[in-house]
Design a protein around this motif. Structure first.
Motif, PDB file in Angstrom:
ATOM      1  N   GLY A 100      -5.140   3.360  -4.174  1.00 27.70           N
ATOM      2  CA  GLY A 100      -3.925   3.407  -4.991  1.00 27.70           C
ATOM      3  C   GLY A 100      -3.980   4.583  -5.959  1.00 27.70           C
ATOM      4  O   GLY A 100      -4.913   5.397  -5.913  1.00 27.70           O
ATOM      5  N   GLY A 127      -3.259  -1.276  -3.584  1.00 32.43           N
ATOM      6  CA  GLY A 127      -3.061   0.103  -3.146  1.00 32.43           C
ATOM      7  C   GLY A 127      -1.740   0.708  -3.557  1.00 32.43           C
ATOM      8  O   GLY A 127      -1.301   1.719  -2.978  1.00 32.43           O
ATOM      9  N   ARG A 164       0.833  -1.204   0.000  1.00 35.10           N
ATOM     10  CA  ARG A 164       0.000   0.000   0.000  1.00 35.10           C
ATOM     11  C   ARG A 164       0.871   1.259   0.000  1.00 35.10           C
ATOM     12  O   ARG A 164       1.734   1.424   0.862  1.00 35.10           O
ATOM     13  N   SER A 182      -9.267   1.253  -3.928  1.00 31.31           N
ATOM     14  CA  SER A 182      -8.213   0.746  -3.035  1.00 31.31           C
ATOM     15  C   SER A 182      -7.398   1.854  -2.370  1.00 31.31           C
ATOM     16  O   SER A 182      -6.641   1.594  -1.446  1.00 31.31           O
TER      17      SER A 182
END
Ligand code: CP
Length: 336
Positions: free
Chosen positions: A230, A200, A169, A228
């Motif tokens: 991202g 992510g 992430r 997510s």
């Protein structure tokens, strides 16, 4: 009878299932259990070449105690018709629907590497060949790289990224086009892009103008990033993509503008011969490592210096195809 679960793309696995398979992949790598598939069998059908996918799948099947039946198109079985409702008075004496139904009686899963038709992206982007196998098979179908998706590679890629980066992430990844006289399909990039965003990651997607990837895949990538947390940034500079990142992932792919037109495609690629991975480029990253799904063209896509040096993660990445494939087989066959 219940419809079997298929793996056409990695998003066919829920988040929980994907975590479970990734955890099982690490256990398989450490050889710390994870189960066996004694007495099971997997049919492998190749309509084009492969080294890693074929060898890792066959090795995975055997080491889990199952049997691998490897069939190569044109030498081991009949030419197949795929059009629904066709009058089969041409070259192909057998229809996919009959081959899939029959093979389903012999094996517990069918792994398929179809060939793209190669003339029109509008046709190939529908991925009809792998979907036809899935439609007519009564056992799980595992996609070994279709025109659009390569879920087995993406699983090994995420496993490798986690080994190197830990938490994904917020981590940055540059996915970049590289020059090749015979570009690969974009399936690896599509699957990696969606998977990295799903975890992510902050992805830079770099390519020369004219090498934009499929619009539908991009739209979905943006939706995944939004869900997510991202991020996806597109750029037309290899240098900008590599600057500051810890991982550069290189892959050639065809321009959709010249798809099916080899002459036009070659002249488009010739204008971007400097899109190659070399030491000076990676030195602008943050202790940057290189990933590539392979096969890799030395001194065209990536220099020898990088491939033979400490930045290369290619062998680790390809090695992860084995434990991740074992985990996938356990997931799909354990309860089948
Ligand atoms: N990365 C990959 O799928 O390699 P092969 O085409 O050799 O199977």
């Amino acid at each position: 009878m219940d419809k079997p679960r298929h793996l056409i793309r990695l998003s066919d696995l829920s988040d929980n299932e994907l975590e479970e398979v990734l955890e099982l992949s690490q256990r398989q790598k450490r050889r710390s259990g994870g189960g066996r598939l004694d007495g099971r069998s997997v049919g492998m059908l190749f309509f084009r070449g492969s080294l890693r996918t074929r060898a890792s799948l066959e090795s995975a099947v055997q080491s889990l105690g199952a049997h691998a039946m490897n069939l190569t198109a044109m030498s081991d079985f009949w030419e197949l018709e795929e059009r629904e409702g066709s009058v089969m008075d041409g070259m192909a004496p057998e229809h996919i629907k009959d081959a899939a139904a029959v093979l389903s009686k012999y094996v517990d899963a069918l792994a398929i590497r179809p060939a793209a038709q190669g003339a029109s992206w509008d046709v190939d982007r529908r991925d009809e060949r792998i979907r036809s196998w899935a439609k007519h098979s009564s056992v799980p179908v595992i996609n070994m790289e279709s025109a659009v998706w390569h879920p087995m590679q993406a699983l090994a890629d995420i496993m490798t990224l986690r080994e190197h980066l830990g938490e994904l992430r917020g981590a940055e990844l540059a996915i970049t086009w590289v020059h090749s006289p015979a570009p690969a399909s974009a399936a690896v990039v599509h699957s990696l892009l969606h998977s990295a965003l799903r975890f992510g990651m902050r992805v830079r997607l770099a390519h020369p103008k004219g090498f934009e990837i499929d619009g539908g895949v991009l739209d979905e990538a943006r939706e995944i990033a939004t869900a997510s947390g991202g991020a996806l940034e597109q750029m037309n500079s290899l240098q900008d993509a590599a600057r500051g990142v810890r991982v550069v992932y290189a892959r050639s792919w065809q321009s959709l503008e010249s798809y099916g037109n080899p002459t036009l495609a070659a002249s488009g690629r010739a204008r971007a011969k400097d899109w190659t991975i070399h030491e000076d480029l990676l030195a602008t990253g943050t202790e940057a490592k290189l990933m590539h799904a392979m096969p890799v063209r030395r001194n065209v896509e990536v220099t020898d210096e990088v491939l033979d040096g400490p930045r290369s993660m290619l062998v680790q990445q390809a090695g992860n195809r084995l434990p991740s494939t074992k985990a996938l087989l356990m997931h799909f066959l354990r309860n089948a």
